[in-house]
Design a protein around this motif. Sequence first.
Motif, short mmCIF file in Angstrom:
data_model
loop_
_atom_site.label_atom_id
_atom_site.label_comp_id
_atom_site.label_asym_id
_atom_site.label_seq_id
_atom_site.Cartn_x
_atom_site.Cartn_y
_atom_site.Cartn_z
N ARG A 131 0.83 -1.20 0.00
CA ARG A 131 0.00 0.00 0.00
C ARG A 131 0.87 1.25 0.00
NH1 ARG A 131 -1.30 3.33 3.66
NH2 ARG A 131 -0.61 2.07 5.43
N GLU A 132 1.87 1.29 0.85
CA GLU A 132 2.74 2.46 0.93
C GLU A 132 3.58 2.62 -0.34
OE1 GLU A 132 4.92 2.00 4.60
OE2 GLU A 132 3.24 2.75 5.80
N ASN A 133 4.07 1.52 -0.91
CA ASN A 133 4.84 1.59 -2.16
C ASN A 133 4.01 2.14 -3.31
OD1 ASN A 133 7.19 0.63 -1.00
ND2 ASN A 133 6.85 -1.48 -1.63
N LYS A 134 2.70 1.90 -3.26
CA LYS A 134 1.80 2.38 -4.31
C LYS A 134 1.18 3.73 -3.95
CE LYS A 134 0.79 -2.17 -6.13
NZ LYS A 134 0.34 -2.39 -7.48
N ASN A 135 1.62 4.30 -2.82
CA ASN A 135 1.10 5.59 -2.35
C ASN A 135 -0.42 5.60 -2.22
OD1 ASN A 135 3.63 6.95 -2.10
ND2 ASN A 135 3.68 7.08 -4.33
N ILE A 136 -0.96 4.54 -1.63
CA ILE A 136 -2.39 4.42 -1.39
C ILE A 136 -2.62 4.59 0.11
CG2 ILE A 136 -4.39 2.88 -1.49
CD1 ILE A 136 -3.01 1.47 -3.86
N SER A 137 -3.47 5.51 0.47
CA SER A 137 -3.77 5.71 1.90
C SER A 137 -4.69 4.60 2.39
CB SER A 137 -4.44 7.07 2.12
OG SER A 137 -5.74 7.06 1.55
N ARG A 138 -4.75 4.43 3.69
CA ARG A 138 -5.68 3.45 4.26
C ARG A 138 -7.12 3.82 3.89
NH1 ARG A 138 -2.32 4.30 8.80
NH2 ARG A 138 -0.82 2.61 8.99
N GLN A 139 -7.41 5.12 3.92
CA GLN A 139 -8.77 5.56 3.58
C GLN A 139 -9.11 5.24 2.13
OE1 GLN A 139 -11.21 6.86 5.79
NE2 GLN A 139 -12.38 6.19 4.01
N SER A 140 -8.15 5.47 1.24
CA SER A 140 -8.38 5.16 -0.17
C SER A 140 -8.58 3.66 -0.38
CB SER A 140 -7.21 5.67 -1.01
OG SER A 140 -7.40 5.34 -2.36
N LEU A 141 -7.78 2.85 0.29
CA LEU A 141 -7.95 1.39 0.21
C LEU A 141 -9.33 1.00 0.72
CD1 LEU A 141 -6.93 -1.46 -0.32
CD2 LEU A 141 -5.74 -1.38 1.88
N SER A 142 -9.72 1.58 1.84
CA SER A 142 -11.04 1.31 2.40
C SER A 142 -12.15 1.70 1.42
CB SER A 142 -11.22 2.07 3.72
OG SER A 142 -12.55 1.95 4.19
N ASP A 143 -12.03 2.87 0.81
CA ASP A 143 -13.03 3.36 -0.14
C ASP A 143 -13.16 2.41 -1.33
OD1 ASP A 143 -13.40 5.55 1.51
OD2 ASP A 143 -12.24 6.92 0.25
N LYS A 144 -12.02 1.96 -1.85
CA LYS A 144 -12.03 1.06 -3.01
C LYS A 144 -12.62 -0.30 -2.65
CE LYS A 144 -8.27 3.47 -5.25
NZ LYS A 144 -6.92 3.45 -5.77
N LEU A 145 -12.37 -0.75 -1.44
CA LEU A 145 -12.97 -2.00 -0.98
C LEU A 145 -14.49 -1.85 -0.84
CD1 LEU A 145 -10.29 -3.05 1.65
CD2 LEU A 145 -10.84 -4.27 -0.48
N MET A 146 -14.93 -0.69 -0.37
CA MET A 146 -16.37 -0.42 -0.21
C MET A 146 -17.07 -0.51 -1.57
SD MET A 146 -17.38 0.22 2.88
CE MET A 146 -17.06 1.04 4.41
N ILE A 147 -16.41 -0.01 -2.62
CA ILE A 147 -17.00 -0.08 -3.96
C ILE A 147 -17.22 -1.53 -4.37
CG2 ILE A 147 -16.50 0.35 -6.42
CD1 ILE A 147 -15.12 2.99 -5.46
N LEU A 148 -16.35 -2.42 -3.92
CA LEU A 148 -16.49 -3.86 -4.20
C LEU A 148 -17.47 -4.54 -3.24
CD1 LEU A 148 -12.75 -4.85 -4.83
CD2 LEU A 148 -14.54 -4.43 -6.53
N GLY A 149 -18.01 -3.79 -2.29
CA GLY A 149 -18.96 -4.36 -1.33
C GLY A 149 -18.30 -4.97 -0.11
N ALA A 194 -10.24 -9.45 -2.10
CA ALA A 194 -10.58 -8.08 -2.48
C ALA A 194 -9.41 -7.13 -2.26
CB ALA A 194 -11.81 -7.62 -1.69
N ILE A 195 -8.69 -7.29 -1.16
CA ILE A 195 -7.52 -6.45 -0.89
C ILE A 195 -6.49 -6.65 -2.00
CG2 ILE A 195 -5.57 -6.09 0.67
CD1 ILE A 195 -7.57 -6.76 3.00
N ALA A 196 -6.24 -7.90 -2.37
CA ALA A 196 -5.28 -8.18 -3.44
C ALA A 196 -5.73 -7.52 -4.74
CB ALA A 196 -5.13 -9.69 -3.63
N LYS A 197 -7.01 -7.61 -5.04
CA LYS A 197 -7.54 -6.99 -6.27
C LYS A 197 -7.32 -5.49 -6.26
CE LYS A 197 -11.76 -6.38 -8.99
NZ LYS A 197 -11.15 -6.63 -10.29
#
Length: 91
Positions: free
Chosen positions: A25-43, A68-71
């Motif tokens: 996540r950090e290597n891809k510069n993705i925040s925890r909130q952004s990861l959470s938001d993207k997971l929410m879109i997947l349900g 889902a996290i891997a995706k």
Amino acid sequence: MNTRKYIEQLNGKLNAIGTNIRQIRENKNISRQSLSDKLMILGIDISSQSIFDIEKGTRTVIDYELCAIAKVLDVTTYSLLFDFKNILDKM
């Protein structure tokens, strides 16, 4: 008493993938909130606090959450589980 042979190698953590999630996540510069938001879109309902807990190893991860996290991180589930597989291979 927990008799799982690998528990010592996990230092008492409740999952084996948290460190890898944080690093990727950090290597891809993705925040925890952004990861959470993207997971929410997947349900998948995982809050940014829960992602923090997963990364610390204080929360377990369900199989469909792992997928889902891997995706969202655009990696394989194997890459998230790689360190744990190495632990098992040494047994």
